[in-house]
Design a protein around this motif. Structure first.
Motif, mmCIF file in Angstrom:
data_model
loop_
_atom_site.group_PDB
_atom_site.id
_atom_site.type_symbol
_atom_site.label_atom_id
_atom_site.label_comp_id
_atom_site.label_asym_id
_atom_site.label_seq_id
_atom_site.Cartn_x
_atom_site.Cartn_y
_atom_site.Cartn_z
ATOM 1 N N PHE A 285 7.296 3.763 -8.917
ATOM 2 C CA PHE A 285 7.061 5.201 -8.987
ATOM 3 C C PHE A 285 7.158 5.781 -7.588
ATOM 4 C CE2 PHE A 285 4.477 3.831 -12.668
ATOM 5 C CZ PHE A 285 5.028 4.644 -13.649
ATOM 6 N N ARG A 286 7.499 7.066 -7.504
ATOM 7 C CA ARG A 286 7.370 7.773 -6.233
ATOM 8 C C ARG A 286 5.890 8.036 -6.022
ATOM 9 N NH1 ARG A 286 9.655 12.888 -6.172
ATOM 10 N NH2 ARG A 286 9.821 12.911 -8.412
ATOM 11 N N SER A 287 5.412 7.798 -4.838
ATOM 12 C CA SER A 287 3.992 7.876 -4.545
ATOM 13 C C SER A 287 3.500 9.306 -4.404
ATOM 14 C CB SER A 287 3.702 7.117 -3.250
ATOM 15 O OG SER A 287 2.347 7.216 -2.910
ATOM 16 N N GLN A 288 2.218 9.497 -4.710
ATOM 17 C CA GLN A 288 1.560 10.781 -4.455
ATOM 18 C C GLN A 288 1.331 10.959 -2.956
ATOM 19 O OE1 GLN A 288 0.836 13.089 -6.726
ATOM 20 N NE2 GLN A 288 1.511 11.874 -8.477
ATOM 21 N N ASP A 289 1.241 9.838 -2.223
ATOM 22 C CA ASP A 289 1.057 9.844 -0.768
ATOM 23 C C ASP A 289 2.434 9.937 -0.121
ATOM 24 O OD1 ASP A 289 0.078 9.485 1.825
ATOM 25 O OD2 ASP A 289 0.259 7.317 1.670
ATOM 26 N N ALA B 66 7.027 5.505 0.245
ATOM 27 C CA ALA B 66 5.661 5.097 -0.092
ATOM 28 C C ALA B 66 5.641 4.365 -1.433
ATOM 29 C CB ALA B 66 4.736 6.303 -0.130
ATOM 30 N N GLY B 67 6.443 4.814 -2.383
ATOM 31 C CA GLY B 67 6.527 4.142 -3.673
ATOM 32 C C GLY B 67 7.112 2.739 -3.554
ATOM 33 N N LEU B 68 8.152 2.595 -2.735
ATOM 34 C CA LEU B 68 8.731 1.271 -2.512
ATOM 35 C C LEU B 68 7.737 0.353 -1.814
ATOM 36 C CD1 LEU B 68 12.340 2.238 -1.382
ATOM 37 C CD2 LEU B 68 11.707 1.019 -3.468
ATOM 38 N N ALA B 69 6.996 0.891 -0.857
ATOM 39 C CA ALA B 69 5.999 0.091 -0.150
ATOM 40 C C ALA B 69 4.907 -0.381 -1.098
ATOM 41 C CB ALA B 69 5.394 0.906 0.995
ATOM 42 N N GLU B 70 4.431 0.495 -1.972
ATOM 43 C CA GLU B 70 3.405 0.104 -2.942
ATOM 44 C C GLU B 70 3.945 -0.946 -3.910
ATOM 45 O OE1 GLU B 70 1.979 3.614 -4.901
ATOM 46 O OE2 GLU B 70 1.175 4.454 -3.036
ATOM 47 N N PHE B 71 5.175 -0.780 -4.344
ATOM 48 C CA PHE B 71 5.773 -1.701 -5.309
ATOM 49 C C PHE B 71 5.914 -3.106 -4.730
ATOM 50 C CE2 PHE B 71 9.425 -3.644 -7.490
ATOM 51 C CZ PHE B 71 9.002 -3.527 -8.808
#
Length: 69
Positions: A10-14, A22-27
Motif C-alpha cells: 500500500f502507499r503509506s499514510q506517512d 514509505a509503502g515500499l519501505a513498510e512492505f
C-alpha cells in the motif's frame, strides 16, 4: 521463521509526495529514509525512471486508515 501471507503493498499514510517510498519501505521492512534516498539517486542517475514512480503512484492503492480503539 513465520511469514505473513496477507502482506500487501500500500502507499503509506506517512508520505512526503505520494507515499510510494514509505509503502515500499513498510512492505520490505526497511528504513523509509533509505528507500527515499535510494529512489532519488536512481532517478537522478538514470537507473530508475520517474515514470516508474508515477506508475506506482497510480496503481498502488492508498493504505486504509487505521481506527484508534
Amino acid at each position: 521463521m513465520a511469514t505473513n501471507e496477507n502482506k500487501r503493498l500500500f502507499r503509506s499514510q506517512d508520505s512526503i509526495i505520494a507515499g510510494v517510498c514509505a509503502g515500499l519501505a513498510e512492505f520490505f521492512g526497511l528504513d523509509t529514509s533509505l528507500v527515499r534516498i535510494a529512489t532519488l539517486l536512481l532517478i537522478f542517475f538514470g537507473g530508475l525512471s520517474l515514470w516508474v514512480y508515477i506508475i506506482l503512484w497510480l496503481i498502488v492503492p492508498k493504505a486504509p486508515k487505521r481506527l484508534n480503539a
